[in-house]
Write a protein that holds these residues in place. Structure first.
Motif, mmCIF file in Angstrom:
data_model
loop_
_atom_site.group_PDB
_atom_site.id
_atom_site.type_symbol
_atom_site.label_atom_id
_atom_site.label_comp_id
_atom_site.label_asym_id
_atom_site.label_seq_id
_atom_site.Cartn_x
_atom_site.Cartn_y
_atom_site.Cartn_z
ATOM 1 N N ARG A 28 0.834 -1.324 -0.129
ATOM 2 C CA ARG A 28 0.060 0.165 0.028
ATOM 3 C C ARG A 28 0.817 1.295 -0.146
ATOM 4 N N ALA A 59 -6.607 10.345 -2.945
ATOM 5 C CA ALA A 59 -7.320 9.151 -2.252
ATOM 6 C C ALA A 59 -6.015 8.008 -2.044
ATOM 7 N N ALA A 60 -5.040 7.936 -2.814
ATOM 8 C CA ALA A 60 -3.974 7.262 -2.723
ATOM 9 C C ALA A 60 -3.322 7.570 -1.335
ATOM 10 N N GLN A 62 -4.289 9.338 1.087
ATOM 11 C CA GLN A 62 -5.019 9.411 2.122
ATOM 12 C C GLN A 62 -5.089 7.786 2.718
ATOM 13 N N GLU A 63 -5.075 6.683 1.779
ATOM 14 C CA GLU A 63 -5.084 5.299 2.044
ATOM 15 C C GLU A 63 -3.747 4.982 2.793
ATOM 16 N N LYS A 66 -3.242 6.254 6.453
ATOM 17 C CA LYS A 66 -3.909 5.411 7.316
ATOM 18 C C LYS A 66 -2.795 4.120 7.753
#
Length: 120
Positions: A28, A59-60, A62-63, A66
């Motif tokens: 990820r 979005a990538a 933000q992932e 996490k």
């Protein structure tokens, strides 16, 4: 004198965190093609806000943030071992879209340049 130390330490933290992120095996993180855009290190070196951007999109990023928040303890321990600081700053990660934004600006400038050539 403290501002010089904070600036130097901020550069060191950014360099070492970038190296640690490159070495991480988590897909990820690797697939997101992350880049550390900016680091805000507190004046007492107790906390560090890390702004992370992805080459893909927000979005990538933000992932990936996490994942980085879950691994903040590991990253802090690695950073402390590499920098030899008495107290390693607490790491807080924030997603940033500055790479995506700069790519959009570059596209617009390129398009304007092409339009200018066609007018001549």
């Amino acid at each position: 004198m403290p501002s010089y130390r904070a600036a130097r330490t901020s550069e060191d933290v950014m360099r070492e965190l970038t190296a640690i992120l490159r070495e991480m095996k988590d897909p990820r993180i690797a697939e997101a093609m992350l880049s550390i855009v900016k680091i805000d290190l507190s004046s007492d070196l107790s906390s560090c806000q890390v702004f992370v951007s992805s080459m893909k999109d927000l979005a990538a990023a933000q992932e990936a943030v996490k994942v980085l928040k879950n691994g903040a303890g590991f990253l802090r321990r690695e950073l402390g071992g590499r920098l030899k600081l008495r107290h390693t700053p607490e790491l807080r990660f924030t997603a940033d879209n500055s790479i995506e934004h700069s790519a959009e600006i570059s596209k617009i400038l390129h398009r304007l340049e092409q339009e200018g050539r066609h007018e001549d």
